[in-house]
Design a protein around this motif. Structure first.
Motif, PDB file in Angstrom:
ATOM      1  N   HIS A 189      -5.700  59.575 -56.374  1.00 14.52           N
ATOM      2  CA  HIS A 189      -5.307  60.972 -56.209  1.00 14.52           C
ATOM      3  C   HIS A 189      -5.501  61.719 -57.527  1.00 14.52           C
ATOM      4  N   VAL A 190      -5.917  62.970 -57.436  1.00 12.34           N
ATOM      5  CA  VAL A 190      -6.205  63.754 -58.634  1.00 12.34           C
ATOM      6  C   VAL A 190      -4.987  63.892 -59.535  1.00 12.34           C
ATOM      7  N   ASP A 191      -3.781  63.905 -58.973  1.00 12.47           N
ATOM      8  CA  ASP A 191      -2.590  64.003 -59.829  1.00 12.47           C
ATOM      9  C   ASP A 191      -2.403  62.747 -60.667  1.00 12.47           C
ATOM     10  N   ASP A 192      -2.805  61.585 -60.132  1.00 11.19           N
ATOM     11  CA  ASP A 192      -2.754  60.359 -60.931  1.00 11.19           C
ATOM     12  C   ASP A 192      -3.803  60.391 -62.038  1.00 11.19           C
ATOM     13  N   PHE A 193      -4.945  61.000 -61.767  1.00 11.52           N
ATOM     14  CA  PHE A 193      -5.929  61.197 -62.844  1.00 11.52           C
ATOM     15  C   PHE A 193      -5.343  62.090 -63.934  1.00 11.52           C
ATOM     16  N   ASP A 227      -9.658  55.288 -39.803  1.00  9.69           N
ATOM     17  CA  ASP A 227      -8.698  54.902 -38.764  1.00  9.69           C
ATOM     18  C   ASP A 227      -7.281  55.300 -39.154  1.00  9.69           C
ATOM     19  N   GLN A 228      -6.951  55.204 -40.457  1.00  7.00           N
ATOM     20  CA  GLN A 228      -5.610  55.569 -40.907  1.00  7.00           C
ATOM     21  C   GLN A 228      -5.371  57.072 -40.753  1.00  7.00           C
ATOM     22  N   GLN A 267      -0.341  53.618 -64.523  1.00  7.84           N
ATOM     23  CA  GLN A 267      -0.783  53.021 -63.277  1.00  7.84           C
ATOM     24  C   GLN A 267      -0.649  54.068 -62.181  1.00  7.84           C
ATOM     25  N   PRO A 268      -1.398  53.936 -61.075  1.00  7.54           N
ATOM     26  CA  PRO A 268      -1.316  54.939 -60.012  1.00  7.54           C
ATOM     27  C   PRO A 268       0.087  55.021 -59.431  1.00  7.54           C
ATOM     28  N   GLN A 269       0.515  56.224 -59.108  1.00 13.92           N
ATOM     29  CA  GLN A 269       1.827  56.445 -58.496  1.00 13.92           C
ATOM     30  C   GLN A 269       1.719  56.856 -57.033  1.00 13.92           C
ATOM     31  N   ILE A 270       0.579  57.379 -56.630  1.00 13.86           N
ATOM     32  CA  ILE A 270       0.411  57.897 -55.267  1.00 13.86           C
ATOM     33  C   ILE A 270      -0.407  56.894 -54.453  1.00 13.86           C
ATOM     34  N   GLY A 271       0.209  56.292 -53.458  1.00 11.71           N
ATOM     35  CA  GLY A 271      -0.464  55.308 -52.618  1.00 11.71           C
ATOM     36  C   GLY A 271      -1.399  55.959 -51.612  1.00 11.71           C
ATOM     37  N   ILE A 272      -2.140  55.102 -50.889  1.00 12.60           N
ATOM     38  CA  ILE A 272      -3.154  55.610 -49.975  1.00 12.60           C
ATOM     39  C   ILE A 272      -2.541  56.491 -48.893  1.00 12.60           C
ATOM     40  N   GLU A 273      -1.479  56.026 -48.227  1.00  8.68           N
ATOM     41  CA  GLU A 273      -0.930  56.811 -47.119  1.00  8.68           C
ATOM     42  C   GLU A 273      -0.397  58.157 -47.603  1.00  8.68           C
ATOM     43  N   GLU A 274       0.360  58.150 -48.699  1.00 10.08           N
ATOM     44  CA  GLU A 274       0.878  59.406 -49.235  1.00 10.08           C
ATOM     45  C   GLU A 274      -0.265  60.344 -49.627  1.00 10.08           C
ATOM     46  N   ARG A 277      -1.997  61.764 -46.507  1.00 15.27           N
ATOM     47  CA  ARG A 277      -1.142  62.779 -45.874  1.00 15.27           C
ATOM     48  C   ARG A 277      -1.183  64.084 -46.646  1.00 15.27           C
ATOM     49  N   SER A 278      -1.322  64.003 -47.967  1.00 16.47           N
ATOM     50  CA  SER A 278      -1.371  65.238 -48.765  1.00 16.47           C
ATOM     51  C   SER A 278      -2.630  66.039 -48.462  1.00 16.47           C
ATOM     52  N   LEU A 279      -3.689  65.364 -48.034  1.00 16.82           N
ATOM     53  CA  LEU A 279      -4.914  66.070 -47.657  1.00 16.82           C
ATOM     54  C   LEU A 279      -4.803  66.672 -46.259  1.00 16.82           C
TER      55      LEU A 279
END
Length: 280
Positions: A189-193, A227-228, A267-274, A277-279
């Motif tokens: 996620h761009v916020d993790d960047f 699929d997710q 380290q990344p804080q935003i997982g794939i599902e979160e 969903r933000s998109l």
């Protein structure tokens, strides 16, 4: 810290600039990195996050890639002040097919020529200029070799890889999948960047070179991601089986995050599902 984001009106830059409340140097703000007088604006900032780039992989665009991504970067570097910070957005694709030799790709992966496009080659050359000018002009530098960074759509910008597929599922557009969607990417996620940029700014590291992506915990195949998204919004994706795009190189890519975790404590804080969903 007073920060400037080049390309700060672009797909990622729009979000990075807002994260830091930074100023913009881009053609949309009527400034061009290829204009030395306009690029000299960086001298008035304590930190620069350099995202502006000519991103075509078409060999016919080689001249534009090398001019913008090398010459434009040098124009900025010549104006950096001592003790300031320069963060350069490079790409994982500098490794080309060499990355297929690793389950998780480290910074030590070979970058020798393996039919990389002018985009990747121009980024690799620019990396060397970053290192040279940082040493000569005594400023701190960080090179992030980015994996698949994604963000919400923004006006006037072409969507990145993840956002394109999420939008396609949402809107029922036909999707073309290489190798039936099996290739794997680690998405970030761009916020993790942006947090990684802040981690470098706040660190004591003088020269940094890091692979930056979602890592193993945020790695997904294209088909799994589609699929997710379809499950979240309760729809059936439309798959175009008749016109598959070219197979990506490397086939699978997951960043080895050991160095950036050790040196920057990031380290990344935003997982794939979160993130998906933000998109949505």
């Amino acid at each position: 810290m007073k920060l400037l984001v080049t390309g700060g009106s672009g797909y990622l830059g729009t979000h990075v600039r807002r994260f830091f409340n930074a100023e913009d140097l881009s053609r949309r703000s009527h400034l061009d990195v290829l204009n030395r007088q306009e690029a000299a604006k960086v001298a008035h900032y304590e930190g620069v996050i350099h995202l502006a780039a000519y991103s075509s992989k078409n060999p016919a665009d080689a001249d534009n890639c090398f001019r913008t991504n090398v010459e434009g970067t040098v124009n900025l570097l010549r104006e950096m002040q001592p003790n300031s910070v320069f963060i350069f957005a490079s790409t994982r694709d500098v490794y080309g097919s060499h990355a297929d030799e690793y389950d998780e790709v480290p910074e030590g992966c070979s970058t020798e020529y393996q039919h990389q496009s002018p985009l990747e080659w121009s980024k690799l050359i620019a990396e060397r200029y970053v290192e040279y000018y940082a040493a000569q002009r005594n400023f701190r530098s960080c090179i992030f070799r980015l994996s698949t960074v994604y963000a919400r759509p923004s006006e006037g910008n072409e969507n990145g890889f993840v956002t394109h597929y999420v939008e396609a599922v949402k809107r029922g557009w036909p999707l073309r999948l290489p190798l039936e969607g099996r290739p794997v990417r680690d998405i970030l996620h761009v916020d993790d960047f942006s947090r990684a940029c802040r981690a470098f700014v706040d660190s004591s590291v003088t020269r940094g070179l890091y692979n930056l992506g979602g890592g193993r915990e945020n790695a997904t195949s294209l088909r799994e991601m589609i699929d997710q998204v379809a499950e979240i919004i309760q729809c059936n994706p439309v798959i175009d089986e008749n016109a598959p795009p070219p197979v990506p190189v490397p086939l699978n890519y997951i960043s080895d995050l050991a160095r950036v975790r050790e040196e920057l404590g990031w380290q990344p804080q935003i997982g794939i599902e979160e993130g998906l969903r933000s998109l949505i």
